[in-house]
Design a protein around this motif. Structure first.
Motif, PDB file in Angstrom:
ATOM      1  N   GLU A 255     -15.758  37.357  60.172  1.00  0.00           N
ATOM      2  CA  GLU A 255     -15.222  36.839  58.907  1.00  0.00           C
ATOM      3  C   GLU A 255     -14.383  35.585  59.141  1.00  0.00           C
ATOM      4  OE1 GLU A 255     -16.233  37.894  55.884  1.00  0.00           O
ATOM      5  OE2 GLU A 255     -17.531  39.229  57.029  1.00  0.00           O
TER       6      GLU A 255
ATOM      7  N   GLU B  91     -16.887  32.835  59.406  1.00  0.00           N
ATOM      8  CA  GLU B  91     -17.369  32.393  58.100  1.00  0.00           C
ATOM      9  C   GLU B  91     -16.322  31.538  57.390  1.00  0.00           C
ATOM     10  OE1 GLU B  91     -18.620  35.850  55.901  1.00  0.00           O
ATOM     11  OE2 GLU B  91     -20.576  35.905  56.898  1.00  0.00           O
ATOM     12  N   TYR B  92     -15.069  31.933  57.490  1.00  0.00           N
ATOM     13  CA  TYR B  92     -13.985  31.179  56.845  1.00  0.00           C
ATOM     14  C   TYR B  92     -13.897  29.764  57.430  1.00  0.00           C
ATOM     15  CZ  TYR B  92      -9.308  29.550  55.744  1.00  0.00           C
ATOM     16  OH  TYR B  92      -8.245  28.787  55.350  1.00  0.00           O
TER      17      TYR B  92
ATOM     18  N   GLN C 115     -17.747  32.429  52.356  1.00  0.00           N
ATOM     19  CA  GLN C 115     -16.594  33.232  51.942  1.00  0.00           C
ATOM     20  C   GLN C 115     -16.127  32.790  50.552  1.00  0.00           C
ATOM     21  OE1 GLN C 115     -15.062  35.793  53.433  1.00  0.00           O
ATOM     22  NE2 GLN C 115     -16.647  35.713  54.971  1.00  0.00           N
TER      23      GLN C 115
ATOM     24  N   THR D 163     -15.018  39.105  51.298  1.00  0.00           N
ATOM     25  CA  THR D 163     -14.625  39.393  52.677  1.00  0.00           C
ATOM     26  C   THR D 163     -14.398  40.878  52.875  1.00  0.00           C
ATOM     27  OG1 THR D 163     -13.590  37.222  52.886  1.00  0.00           O
ATOM     28  CG2 THR D 163     -12.899  38.904  54.466  1.00  0.00           C
TER      29      THR D 163
END
Length: 157
Positions: free
Chosen positions: A91, A94-95, A108, A114
């Protein structure tokens, strides 16, 4: 027991295929942008697939006496926590991808997304553990059988 190339391939194959399917769906189709469930499914499969190498490393560490756990429940918790750490780093990936390489679609879009992704990863890890359990993880170890040899009666002189 040492890790051999075939062991590393066994550990990497499941996460690699899940990643490649996810990458393909994201880059070459519009399915991630039009439907929510494929993304959830891929995070679920990611949780299952990343639990495989975690299990193998745990088994290797126990075999080589790097760690010792007396409870199978503790093994379960270690696998879930490790899988959740991987999900957390995914995550983060992805951020930061959205921050530094912005595109027309965000990986995101919200905190809600999330959290759903992380919950699906955790459920995937739990599903792996359930499969592990069902396949006989809790079988009692076999007790070695003692073979008693009878002495041959010889002739007395």
């Amino acid at each position: 027991m040492t890790f051999k190339i075939k062991d590393i391939i066994k550990m990497a194959i499941a996460p690699f295929f899940v990643f490649m399917i996810s990458y393909y769906l994201d880059q070459f189709t519009v399915i991630y942008r039009t439907l929510e469930w494929p993304n959830r499914l891929m995070h679920f499969l990611g949780g299952v697939s990343i639990s495989v190498p975690i299990y193998m490393v745990l088994k290797w560490a126990k075999t080589n006496k790097f760690i010792s756990t007396s409870s199978k429940w503790l093994d379960f918790i270690l696998i879930i926590i490790s899988a959740m750490c991987v999900a957390t780093f995914w995550e983060f990936h992805e951020y930061f991808h959205d921050k530094f390489f912005p595109g027309p679609f965000l990986a995101q879009p919200s905190v809600d997304d999330t959290m759903k992704d992380m919950i699906m990863g955790m459920l995937g890890s739990i599903m792996f553990i359930l499969g592990w359990w069902i396949s006989g993880f809790f079988k009692k170890p076999e007790v070695p059988q003692v073979i008693v040899k009878s002495k041959k009666k010889g002739k007395k002189s």
